[in-house]
Design an enzyme around this catalytic site. Structure first.
Site, short mmCIF file in Angstrom:
data_model
loop_
_atom_site.label_atom_id
_atom_site.label_comp_id
_atom_site.label_asym_id
_atom_site.label_seq_id
_atom_site.Cartn_x
_atom_site.Cartn_y
_atom_site.Cartn_z
N LYS A 11 0.82 -1.22 0.00
CA LYS A 11 0.00 0.00 0.00
C LYS A 11 0.86 1.28 0.00
O LYS A 11 2.06 1.22 0.30
CB LYS A 11 -0.95 -0.05 1.21
CG LYS A 11 -1.95 -1.21 1.14
CD LYS A 11 -2.96 -1.15 2.29
CE LYS A 11 -3.93 -2.31 2.22
NZ LYS A 11 -4.97 -2.25 3.29
N TYR A 51 -12.47 -1.85 -3.13
CA TYR A 51 -12.97 -1.91 -1.75
C TYR A 51 -14.48 -1.72 -1.67
O TYR A 51 -14.99 -1.31 -0.63
CB TYR A 51 -12.24 -0.89 -0.87
CG TYR A 51 -10.86 -1.37 -0.45
CD1 TYR A 51 -10.71 -2.51 0.34
CD2 TYR A 51 -9.70 -0.68 -0.81
CE1 TYR A 51 -9.46 -2.96 0.74
CE2 TYR A 51 -8.44 -1.12 -0.40
CZ TYR A 51 -8.34 -2.26 0.37
OH TYR A 51 -7.09 -2.71 0.78
N ASN A 114 -2.01 0.23 6.57
CA ASN A 114 -1.49 -1.00 7.17
C ASN A 114 -0.61 -1.83 6.22
O ASN A 114 -0.58 -3.05 6.27
CB ASN A 114 -2.63 -1.83 7.78
CG ASN A 114 -3.66 -2.25 6.75
OD1 ASN A 114 -3.53 -1.93 5.58
ND2 ASN A 114 -4.66 -3.00 7.19
N HIS A 117 -2.09 -5.46 1.46
CA HIS A 117 -3.38 -6.14 1.30
C HIS A 117 -3.12 -7.61 1.04
O HIS A 117 -2.14 -7.95 0.38
CB HIS A 117 -4.14 -5.56 0.10
CG HIS A 117 -5.25 -6.46 -0.37
ND1 HIS A 117 -6.44 -6.56 0.30
CD2 HIS A 117 -5.30 -7.33 -1.41
CE1 HIS A 117 -7.21 -7.46 -0.32
NE2 HIS A 117 -6.54 -7.94 -1.36
N GLU A 128 -9.64 -10.14 -7.83
CA GLU A 128 -8.68 -9.03 -7.64
C GLU A 128 -7.52 -9.13 -8.64
O GLU A 128 -7.08 -8.11 -9.19
CB GLU A 128 -8.16 -9.05 -6.20
CG GLU A 128 -9.25 -8.70 -5.19
CD GLU A 128 -8.89 -9.02 -3.75
OE1 GLU A 128 -9.77 -8.83 -2.88
OE2 GLU A 128 -7.75 -9.46 -3.48
#
Ligand code: ATP
Ligand code: MG
Length: 139
Positions: A11, A51, A114, A117, A128
């Site tokens: 990320k 998302y 965080n 993913h 995805e």
């Protein structure tokens, strides 16, 4: 039944903080083979789609804006039991709860930023991966 492939993103926080190399190193040393990989910046449309299961959550637009705030590394990874083993390798969503030595424990900033993913099911891994890679980009 073992799952063979998962989809990951490093990320924007982890890329910005210079952790791309260390995270890829952890992934490779944990036994994952890189099937596909690219360095890109998501558009708002892509992040919203990615998302969309969280569209009703209060943090949705913050999350979308975070995910488009800088480049990410997207990858498809292969290993026996890939989904479960990768979730173990990255640790809990909130880095405060992530086990010692996990990627989120070592590199994440917060529950939102965080670091990585990891797909939560075989089905979502396929969906995805298809959002990011054509069949000619997988090896
Ligand atoms: P990911 O799907 O990114 O691998 P996850 O499966 O561990 O993470 P999800 O519940 O799917 O967690 O949430 C997706 C992402 O939304 C999280 O990784 C995090 O970036 C963000 N997020 C989740 N919960 C919160 C929250 N309470 N506040 C802010 N952001 C959150
Ligand atoms: Mg998730």
């Amino acid at each position: 039944m073992t799952t063979n492939r998962t989809f990951t993103m490093i990320k924007p926080d982890a890329v910005k903080n210079g952790h791309t190399g260390a995270i890829l190193n952890d992934i490779i040393h944990a036994g994952f083979k890189i099937v596909a990989m690219k360095y890109v910046q998501l558009t708002e449309k892509q992040a919203k789609k990615f998302y969309e299961v969280h569209a009703e959550r209060p943090f949705y637009m913050d999350l979308v804006n975070f995910m488009i705030s800088g480049p990410i590394v997207a990858a498809v990874l292969e290993k026996d039991n890939a989904i479960e083993d990768f979730r173990k390798l990255i640790g809990a969503t909130n880095p405060k709860d992530a086990a010692e030595g996990t990627i989120r424990n070592k590199y994440a900033e917060s529950i939102e930023a965080n670091a990585v993913h990891g797909s939560d099911s075989n089905e979502n891994a396929a969906i995805e991966s298809d959002l990011h890679f054509s069949m000619y980009e997988r090896f």
